[in-house]
Design a protein around this motif. Structure first.
Motif, PDB file in Angstrom:
ATOM      1  N   LYS A   1      26.021 -44.183 -40.773  1.00 33.06           N
ATOM      2  CA  LYS A   1      25.591 -43.081 -39.913  1.00 33.06           C
ATOM      3  C   LYS A   1      26.030 -43.359 -38.481  1.00 33.06           C
ATOM      4  CE  LYS A   1      21.363 -40.405 -39.099  1.00 33.06           C
ATOM      5  NZ  LYS A   1      19.921 -40.363 -39.428  1.00 33.06           N
TER       6      LYS A   1
ATOM      7  N   VAL B   1      34.467 -50.785 -27.416  1.00 33.35           N
ATOM      8  CA  VAL B   1      34.559 -51.480 -26.129  1.00 33.35           C
ATOM      9  C   VAL B   1      33.265 -52.251 -25.845  1.00 33.35           C
ATOM     10  CG1 VAL B   1      33.694 -49.869 -24.360  1.00 33.35           C
ATOM     11  CG2 VAL B   1      35.738 -51.194 -23.926  1.00 33.35           C
ATOM     12  N   LEU B   2      32.146 -51.736 -26.310  1.00 35.07           N
ATOM     13  CA  LEU B   2      30.886 -52.466 -26.113  1.00 35.07           C
ATOM     14  C   LEU B   2      30.896 -53.754 -26.919  1.00 35.07           C
ATOM     15  CD1 LEU B   2      28.168 -49.650 -26.140  1.00 35.07           C
ATOM     16  CD2 LEU B   2      29.280 -50.742 -24.183  1.00 35.07           C
TER      17      LEU B   2
ATOM     18  N   PRO C   1      27.760 -41.303 -34.553  1.00 38.69           N
ATOM     19  CA  PRO C   1      28.536 -40.216 -33.960  1.00 38.69           C
ATOM     20  C   PRO C   1      30.021 -40.292 -34.295  1.00 38.69           C
ATOM     21  CG  PRO C   1      27.908 -41.836 -32.295  1.00 38.69           C
ATOM     22  CD  PRO C   1      27.205 -42.229 -33.550  1.00 38.69           C
TER      23      PRO C   1
ATOM     24  N   LEU D   1      34.294 -46.012 -27.736  1.00 33.95           N
ATOM     25  CA  LEU D   1      33.245 -46.518 -26.853  1.00 33.95           C
ATOM     26  C   LEU D   1      32.437 -47.616 -27.519  1.00 33.95           C
ATOM     27  CD1 LEU D   1      32.099 -43.134 -25.285  1.00 33.95           C
ATOM     28  CD2 LEU D   1      33.405 -44.955 -24.161  1.00 33.95           C
TER      29      LEU D   1
ATOM     30  N   LYS E   1      28.737 -56.972 -38.040  1.00 39.63           N
ATOM     31  CA  LYS E   1      27.610 -56.081 -37.794  1.00 39.63           C
ATOM     32  C   LYS E   1      28.139 -54.717 -37.340  1.00 39.63           C
ATOM     33  CE  LYS E   1      24.302 -59.653 -36.547  1.00 39.63           C
ATOM     34  NZ  LYS E   1      23.312 -60.107 -35.549  1.00 39.63           N
ATOM     35  N   PRO E   2      27.275 -53.688 -37.465  1.00 40.30           N
ATOM     36  CA  PRO E   2      27.719 -52.372 -36.987  1.00 40.30           C
ATOM     37  C   PRO E   2      28.005 -52.411 -35.496  1.00 40.30           C
ATOM     38  CG  PRO E   2      25.368 -52.360 -37.546  1.00 40.30           C
ATOM     39  CD  PRO E   2      25.919 -53.664 -38.019  1.00 40.30           C
ATOM     40  N   LEU E   3      28.854 -51.529 -35.020  1.00 40.21           N
ATOM     41  CA  LEU E   3      29.048 -51.377 -33.579  1.00 40.21           C
ATOM     42  C   LEU E   3      27.833 -50.637 -33.016  1.00 40.21           C
ATOM     43  CD1 LEU E   3      32.860 -50.646 -33.352  1.00 40.21           C
ATOM     44  CD2 LEU E   3      31.634 -52.815 -33.455  1.00 40.21           C
ATOM     45  N   PHE E   4      27.688 -50.665 -31.672  1.00 44.19           N
ATOM     46  CA  PHE E   4      26.410 -50.288 -31.064  1.00 44.19           C
ATOM     47  C   PHE E   4      25.842 -48.937 -31.501  1.00 44.19           C
ATOM     48  CE2 PHE E   4      23.254 -49.116 -27.921  1.00 44.19           C
ATOM     49  CZ  PHE E   4      22.552 -50.300 -27.780  1.00 44.19           C
ATOM     50  N   PHE E   5      26.661 -47.915 -31.619  1.00 44.08           N
ATOM     51  CA  PHE E   5      26.114 -46.586 -31.927  1.00 44.08           C
ATOM     52  C   PHE E   5      26.032 -46.295 -33.425  1.00 44.08           C
ATOM     53  CE2 PHE E   5      27.856 -45.839 -27.563  1.00 44.08           C
ATOM     54  CZ  PHE E   5      26.616 -45.815 -26.954  1.00 44.08           C
ATOM     55  N   ASN E   6      26.386 -47.289 -34.251  1.00 40.25           N
ATOM     56  CA  ASN E   6      26.478 -47.063 -35.688  1.00 40.25           C
ATOM     57  C   ASN E   6      25.331 -47.709 -36.449  1.00 40.25           C
ATOM     58  OD1 ASN E   6      28.898 -46.288 -34.635  1.00 40.25           O
ATOM     59  ND2 ASN E   6      30.083 -47.934 -35.563  1.00 40.25           N
ATOM     60  N   GLN E   7      25.042 -47.134 -37.600  1.00 38.57           N
ATOM     61  CA  GLN E   7      24.049 -47.727 -38.492  1.00 38.57           C
ATOM     62  C   GLN E   7      24.654 -47.882 -39.881  1.00 38.57           C
ATOM     63  OE1 GLN E   7      20.001 -45.842 -38.048  1.00 38.57           O
ATOM     64  NE2 GLN E   7      21.154 -44.473 -36.716  1.00 38.57           N
TER      65      GLN E   7
ATOM     66  N   GLN F   1      35.864 -40.477 -29.575  1.00 37.28           N
ATOM     67  CA  GLN F   1      35.243 -41.071 -28.389  1.00 37.28           C
ATOM     68  C   GLN F   1      34.197 -42.098 -28.774  1.00 37.28           C
ATOM     69  OE1 GLN F   1      35.617 -37.621 -24.935  1.00 37.28           O
ATOM     70  NE2 GLN F   1      33.616 -38.179 -25.641  1.00 37.28           N
TER      71      GLN F   1
END
Lengths: 483, 483
Positions: free
Chosen positions: A338, A175-176, A340, A172, A314-320, A168
């Motif tokens: 790092k 898509v952002l 989810p 997600l 660049k990383p996707l929004f929830f990633n570091q 998920q």
């Protein structure tokens, strides 16, 4: 708790097209009906909620119906790679301790002897009328959906858990990054047993969009679909991208204006490809992803494709993303990830191994972040070979070679190849008589074809460092000596 | 752990426009710089990581900078409603036990006596040069971002926690429903202290899109922005939607082709509005949401607007809706909601009250799901009028009234009646000439006798809250004014 993706999608958009294959389409309502039927049938073979099973079959609708049927039963699905040799499959089946392998009738000959299996047709033909089965309408975030094997430094493939949360989060954050429209249609010509293909199914479930499935990559068909506006998105590796570009050029076609983007994974795309793609109206977004992150971690937008050539974005929004021990921009080091989307861990013999340290996945890949935060992957783990988008770990091939009775030592590395990007070659030290052909035919029984060395060099010694560790980077130097 | 939204957004798309207000724009990089400055300044007033503070101010950029500054410090922000009376604000400030109220200089007179506050200007003028402050780059899912007060059946407003998880889940399921493009621009003319406005900020942080902020709703400006293609999305309630429709009609304009959708919340939109909106090229999606769900739970797509008139649509992807004790479709009962967007609970005097039962939020609203799974909100429970044993839902009568060609707005409530227990009365705002008798005889044709208002009051305006939602409980107060 999150809703069962298949049931929820069918509830929300029952009449939208979910899947198209060879001119036939299925709506989400139909996907639901068929997959619930499969779940009932599977339960008649004593497959129960939460069981771990393995699945093997070519990319066609019946495989997807079977996968969704297993998802209804919250099975942990080991996605078997059709290109693997029997010994490799046997290792995974044993390591994951699956109760059963569900196999497409066409692939029966790929299975190792003694495998406990059921044919797709046996399941499909079972009369499930009157059969009751309890389907979970909710899934837990930490529930494992898929297990995919990937090789590590040791040469023993590790079974990576990919959970509801992982899949998920990936869909997600993607898509952002790339946006979404109801009309989006994904061309899927990458294997469903790989995260590149499976993640297309996950996206389609979450986004509600259509998947146009190919049994295998077909450049002519892809050129038609892309130029006619039948598809808006596609996942490619450099070699398939080039074939599509070539096909468009040859036929004097351009990408349809409806086509949105090519996600290009599995290593950098050459500048020449990007330039040609752009002149054909084909947007290309390079990505960096892996099995342990359930697909993309970083993506380069098409606008940056030339300005940041060679970067994975660049990383996707929830990633570091961090570079280990880097004290500033542009400093090289191991890439740490790092988010989810990062796997919670492994199954089988690696189940006690932590996948992360303080939440950070140590990828083994080397890279840097520039001043603007763009990631450059300098080298996949010093010795990883990427051939046509497939990862090949030298240690795995070396392990096989050293199993041959006449071989004392073995070293494997990659060399450049025009078609595949890279291909593996091997260097062996013999302890007994054997010809190159002996060794090659031995490999063909033990390894997937793409892993079989393109050339075998018989040498006197292998380059080793002070602690006797093989220096794979020095292997190539032996070619000249050997010729 | 999830990334700090402001830092991550600025890292990913630093040069995209984040905010436009009265002709001036700010990029994400600028939002980051200013909000980090605010965080430093706030820390000089002893506001520390995790503190609970309250914020009061009109919708303008300085309010957003202050909010983002507080977010860097992981403050729990009690969003004070500017339309409340001093006693009502005093209740919230006391109940939430905030350490401090941050107040825009213009709103100083709204504060109750004895409030512990700092003016925005005092914070903004503080020289933070050399001030160090540690900003969390990561947030926990259960971290409370905002606390918003909402009235319950008891009459004591409850402070609802809205966490990182709640806000993210809401923005993400919304994007799966309405799609996303880089060019999306949200017109925000609803208050930022309400979830309708605050959720627009959250979406813009996650999606990376521009917010075009209005200090307050201005139908002329909205008509210009919508017809010129300056905005693609807007949140409205029925009455603001009507004013925009009216404005477009009066000026002979249409919605720009770039305009995507109006999200219409706070009760059903009359058929007449939908039809007029459609003829102006204005897509309308009705939604059902509340403070406890950090905005939308269900949304009706524009295509279904007429076919499913009066429905709030289907749940968004990660949400579930059930009707309590309903044994089949179309049966009315209390609406229950489950999903990652549902609040974990309350602060203050209700902090021991569970917000959910087995994960289900009991909304107190009455509704049903039709055979296709579309939600119909029959009425918010507290407004229910019971007359001679018959249930009367004000919304139903209002819908009828608004179908009358001379009526612009209508509000219905119950008053005590010796014979029937309660009877409905109506308040209407006219746009054209009509007598009470005209209206009554119109109603007699459209409604069962017991539903026909016993009295019609013609008034200038209806009582509405900050987000322009009709406050039916305040209608009775108009009787005296009117007599």
């Amino acid at each position: 708790m999150y809703p069962n993706w298949v049931l929820q999608r069918a509830k929300l958009t029952p009449s939208r097209i979910a899947l198209t294959y060879e001119g036939i389409s299925w709506t989400w309502e139909q996907m639901k009906t068929i997959s619930l039927e499969r779940a009932k049938q599977l339960s008649m073979f004593n497959i129960q909620d939460g069981n771990r099973i393995a699945i093997l079959g070519p990319s066609q609708p019946r495989l997807i119906f079977m996968i969704y049927g297993c998802m209804h039963l919250r099975c942990e699905m080991v996605m078997l790679n059709r290109k693997l040799a029997k010994d490799e499959l046997a290792y995974q089946i044993e390591d994951a301790n699956v109760s059963l392998v569900l196999v497409d009738d066409e692939d029966i000959n790929l299975l190792p002897e003694g495998t406990n299996y059921i044919l797709f047709s046996t399941i499909e033909n079972k009369n499930a009328k009157g059969q009751g089965v309890s389907i979970s309408e909710e899934w837990a975030l930490d529930q494992t959906i898929t297990i995919m094997y990937t090789s590590g430094t040791t040469g023993f493939p590790k079974g990576v858990r990919q959970t509801v949360a992982n899949h998920q989060a990936n869909a997600l954050s993607s898509v952002l990054n790339i946006g979404l429209s109801e009309k989006d249609t994904w061309l899927c010509a990458v294997p469903l047993f790989h995260i590149s293909g499976f993640s297309i199914l996950v996206r389609s479930l979450l986004y509600g969009n259509e998947v146009r499935l190919y049994r295998k990559f077909d450049p002519n068909q892809a050129v038609e679909d892309i130029s006619a506006g039948n598809v808006t998105h596609m996942s490619v590796v450099a070699v398939t991208l080039e074939r599509i570009i070539h096909g468009l050029e040859e036929r004097g076609l351009k990408a349809s204006e409806d086509f949105k983007v090519m996600l290009a994974g599995g290593g950098p795309v050459p500048k020449n490809y990007i330039e040609r793609a752009h002149s054909l109206g084909l947007a290309v977004s390079q990505t960096y992803g892996m099995t342990e992150t359930s697909s993309q971690t970083a993506t380069l937008s098409n606008e940056d494709a030339l300005r940041k050539l060679g970067s994975a974005g660049k990383p996707l929004f929830f990633n570091q993303i961090r570079i280990a021990n880097a004290s500033g921009p542009s400093e090289e080091g191991e890439i740490l990830i790092k988010g989810p989307h990062v796997t919670p861990g492994y199954v089988g013999r690696f189940s006690n191994k932590n996948s992360t340290v303080n939440g950070w996945l140590h990828t083994g890949d080397i890279g840097y972040l520039d001043e603007e935060g763009y990631l450059y992957v300098v080298d996949r783990r010093s010795d990883l070979i990427i051939s046509g988008g497939e990862n090949i770990y030298p240690a795995e091939i070396e392990n096989v070679l050293m199993g041959h009775s006449a071989i004392r030592e073995a070293g494997v590395c990659g060399i450049e190849d025009e078609t595949w990007g890279q291909v593996p070659i091997a260097f062996v030290v013999l302890k007994d008589y054997a010809t190159k052909d002996d060794i090659l035919s031995y490999c063909l029984n033990k390894l997937a074809k793409y892993k079989v060395p393109k050339e075998i060099y018989i040498v006197q010694t292998l380059p080793r460092n002070g602690s006797n560790k093989l220096m794979r980077r020095k292997l190539k130097e032996l070619i000249e000596t050997n010729n």
